[in-house]
Design an enzyme around this catalytic site. Sequence first.
Site, PDB file in Angstrom:
ATOM      1  N   HIS A  51       0.829  -1.201   0.000  1.00 21.41           N
ATOM      2  CA  HIS A  51       0.000   0.000   0.000  1.00 21.41           C
ATOM      3  C   HIS A  51       0.866   1.254   0.000  1.00 21.41           C
ATOM      4  CE1 HIS A  51      -2.531  -3.150   1.955  1.00 21.41           C
ATOM      5  NE2 HIS A  51      -3.456  -2.641   1.154  1.00 21.41           N
ATOM      6  N   HIS A  52       0.360   2.299  -0.599  1.00 22.28           N
ATOM      7  CA  HIS A  52       1.081   3.565  -0.668  1.00 22.28           C
ATOM      8  C   HIS A  52       1.307   4.140   0.732  1.00 22.28           C
ATOM      9  CE1 HIS A  52       0.925   8.126  -1.505  1.00 22.28           C
ATOM     10  NE2 HIS A  52       2.139   7.699  -1.787  1.00 22.28           N
TER      11      HIS A  52
END
Length: 337
Positions: free
Chosen positions: A215-216
Amino acid sequence: ARSSIVQEYGAPQSSHLLLSSTLSVDRKVTFQQQGDGLPRPKGYRVSWHANPAVELHHFGQSHPMKPWRLTLTKQLVMAYGMHHAMDLYLSRAATFEEMAEFHKEDYLDFLRRVMPGDMEKSEQNENIARFNFGDDCPIFDGLYNYCSLYAGGTVDAARKLCNNQSEIAVNWSGGLHHAKKSEASGFCYVNDIVLGILQLLRLHARVMYIDIDVHHGDGVEQAFWSSDRVLTVSFHKYDKDNFFPGTGSLETTGPTHPLNPGAHHSLNVPLHDGIDDESYIQLFKDVVGACIHTYRPGAIVLQCGADSLGCDRLGCFNLNVRAHGACVAFVKTFKVP
């Protein structure tokens, strides 16, 4: 009279049976050291910062976040004798004031006071919605204690680097990169990474943050959005509409105004599903190597989220743990704390 079914345990009489019996942890460690060798690294010190109390917390039966996985990690590390190659620190919990260096006090005060039953109370609806609590970020017993414990490990690790007591500091309970200044997000309540970077910035002019979670790393990027003292680099799955958190496109490089100090200090590397070890490692080396040579950070913070590994419940990459290891090994070659 003692039942004949329950018998007293006696040690095996045969020396052959004794050698084949289950080894104790200490003997396992000794055998591993003799076979593979686990000497302390030469030229640099590695420290492990942890508090066993963080392992006891529980997000809920059906929640994918399981702090007890830290217990499994600890047992693996100790079973292989890796702890003999590190300096071990029992980290204390971060104080309210230490966490308030980034987070707003009203948010921390809510974390400190809220109880699981408050989720059902109408008078708390406004705060629960304002601070983004819900299915992803539930309220559970000991929430504030959990946050302060994992944050304390990262703060302690950063301070050991600043004090020249360690060259590589590890906190396996940290890395909660989604938490915002006054908002919980993506299983994250307190952003220990931001707190650690703030410690490092007291000594170093520039800090580089590298994120290999699937995930970012939006919380860290947002925290230093307008600063040129932190370069954030994130490798992640990106799908604006269908994958959390929906940020981190290739075009996002920081503030758009050219006079903002943070312009061009956020680098995002969005990836497709199923990327394998060879492709990932080559991409990582090309991007990170160029960034380190150009930016020349005084310290590097590396977040190794395990959900980018293959078969993770939340991930979609096809990476082996060797890929993560190769990324860490590459960063180590630059000999930056």
